[in-house]
Design a protein around this motif. Structure first.
Motif: not given
Length: 123
Positions: A50-57
């Motif tokens: 997961i990226v730091w924003t949580g928007l992409t997994t």
């Protein structure tokens, strides 16, 4: 940064577990996070990230639709919700952190690692 994974245990096939990974020694706000696992007799493999924003997994095909990775940056915590667990999911699960851009699947991209938590799925 130190990572502490927890939440492993023994469940029957079809059961669920949620793993947690708490970061200390620094904020993980801007760090990508991942879960890896090492099944018996096999090399460690990527599971989810997961990226730091949580928007992409991202997930390996074997766990898509069953596992969900998420994070709470205010709590410095990464999660892996695992549903419909199967014996083939039996492994030591590791969390890891990296500061690259985008999703990372390679172990070599991750700078910090937790100690691992054991998940056993059997009837």
């Amino acid at each position: 940064v130190q990572l502490q994974a927890s939440g492993g245990g023994s469940v029957e096939p079809g059961g669920s577990l949620t793993l947690s990974c708490v970061a200390s020694g620094g904020p993980i706000l801007s760090w990508g996070m991942g879960w890896f696992r090492q099944r018996p007799g096999q090399e460690r493999e990527f599971v989810a990230a997961i990226v730091w924003t949580g928007l992409t997994t991202d997930y390996i095909d074997a766990v898509k639709g069953r596992f969900t990775v998420s994070r709470d940056n205010e709590k410095n915590t990464l999660y892996l919700e695992m549903n419909n667990l199967q014996p083939d999911d039996t492994a030591i699960y590791y969390c890891a952190a990296e500061n690259r851009v985008g999703i990372q699947r390679k172990e070599s991209e991750y700078m910090y690692w937790g100690q691992g938590t054991l998940v056993t799925v059997s009837s």
